[in-house]
Enzyme design. Sequence first.
Site, mmCIF file in Angstrom:
data_model
loop_
_atom_site.group_PDB
_atom_site.id
_atom_site.type_symbol
_atom_site.label_atom_id
_atom_site.label_comp_id
_atom_site.label_asym_id
_atom_site.label_seq_id
_atom_site.Cartn_x
_atom_site.Cartn_y
_atom_site.Cartn_z
ATOM 1 N N SER A 78 -10.026 4.012 9.702
ATOM 2 C CA SER A 78 -9.012 4.020 8.647
ATOM 3 C C SER A 78 -9.516 4.588 7.341
ATOM 4 O O SER A 78 -8.774 5.250 6.609
ATOM 5 C CB SER A 78 -8.491 2.593 8.427
ATOM 6 O OG SER A 78 -7.954 2.080 9.611
ATOM 7 N N HIS A 131 -10.261 1.243 2.451
ATOM 8 C CA HIS A 131 -9.064 2.066 2.251
ATOM 9 C C HIS A 131 -9.141 2.811 0.927
ATOM 10 O O HIS A 131 -8.934 4.024 0.856
ATOM 11 C CB HIS A 131 -7.816 1.182 2.268
ATOM 12 C CG HIS A 131 -7.386 0.770 3.624
ATOM 13 N ND1 HIS A 131 -6.107 0.341 3.886
ATOM 14 C CD2 HIS A 131 -8.042 0.718 4.804
ATOM 15 C CE1 HIS A 131 -6.004 0.030 5.164
ATOM 16 N NE2 HIS A 131 -7.168 0.250 5.741
#
Length: 356
Positions: A253, A311
């Site tokens: 991610s 992230h």
Amino acid sequence: MAWWCWARARGPRPHRLTVLLEPRQGFRRARPRPEEPPPAATAAEGRPGPPAPRRSLCPPAPTPRAGRPSPRRLVRPLLFAVGFTGAAFGSAAIWQYESLKSRVQSYLEDARADWMDKIRPQKRGDFRKQVNSWWNNLTEGQRTVTGIIAANVFVFCLWRLPGMRRIMFTYFTSDPSSRALCSPMLLSTFSHFSLFHMAANMYVLWSFSSSIVSLLGCEQFMAVYLSAGVISTFVSYVAKMATGRFEPSLGASGAIMAVLAAVCTKMPEAKLAIIFLPMFTFTAGSALKAIIAFDTAGLALGWRLFDHAAHLGGALFGIWYVTYGHELIWKNREPMVKAWHEMRTKNTGRGGGKSN
């Protein structure tokens, strides 16, 4: 393509679980364990019963270490992140040089091969021909990420082997309190324990592959993707050391957030949509702002569902690179390429002299 926004909010981030790994038993008979009182008796005594087992998409984690590790443990990961990023872009520059050189040298050979294919009888129903046709119909970006997807699938299969579980947890999950610090920063980017986790991330990567490769080229994209995975993991290390929450993370991610942020920064007016709700559209710039706001809130409020620090690290790196990094790094690769060219020329000349 835009389903990524749905996936990012729902599932493709490293999930976590803290469960004890039972040691492998040998041939000795195990000692009998004392019987635990039933839940009713435990509740009657006023003590809480054992927690009910919970399901998770993450690998079972070993017992966490006692005590808080020293911040000095971040020195080696920092040096590794800087060194790996430099090596990744240097290798990408050499790769591009060799690729261009190979294309020029193989031009006549390809022309001759095409002429031979015309006079050679064609095979019908050949499986290899069908695979080549499918491969040639893919975009350059899709062909580039095929290797990344294959590597993720291979690592996912390794998680299914019970004998590999301890090795996988040590080297394919990232945690600043773990024994291994540097190698998991890269290997965890290709690691997924859950099939849904891997499928969601790879779908997003496949959807954005054509856009990002058209912007950067396959060589520069690979350098950005791998560097973003390492840098986002380092940011996660820093956040875990600051908050004291040492939990393992894994997944692509962070690297995918860099890809998303780069595309949305360069094409902010592009229209995106959620795969299950195609009637609702929004701009790429708005989607990027919403995702960054969500991860910032999650990091500030201590949400533990996703690795919000990774992230944000990947997103900020993607934004920085397409805004400033491309000018500072990629456009200044000429000295390295020139040095590589001179070294190749000298080696070719020495080899030619010996052959004569």
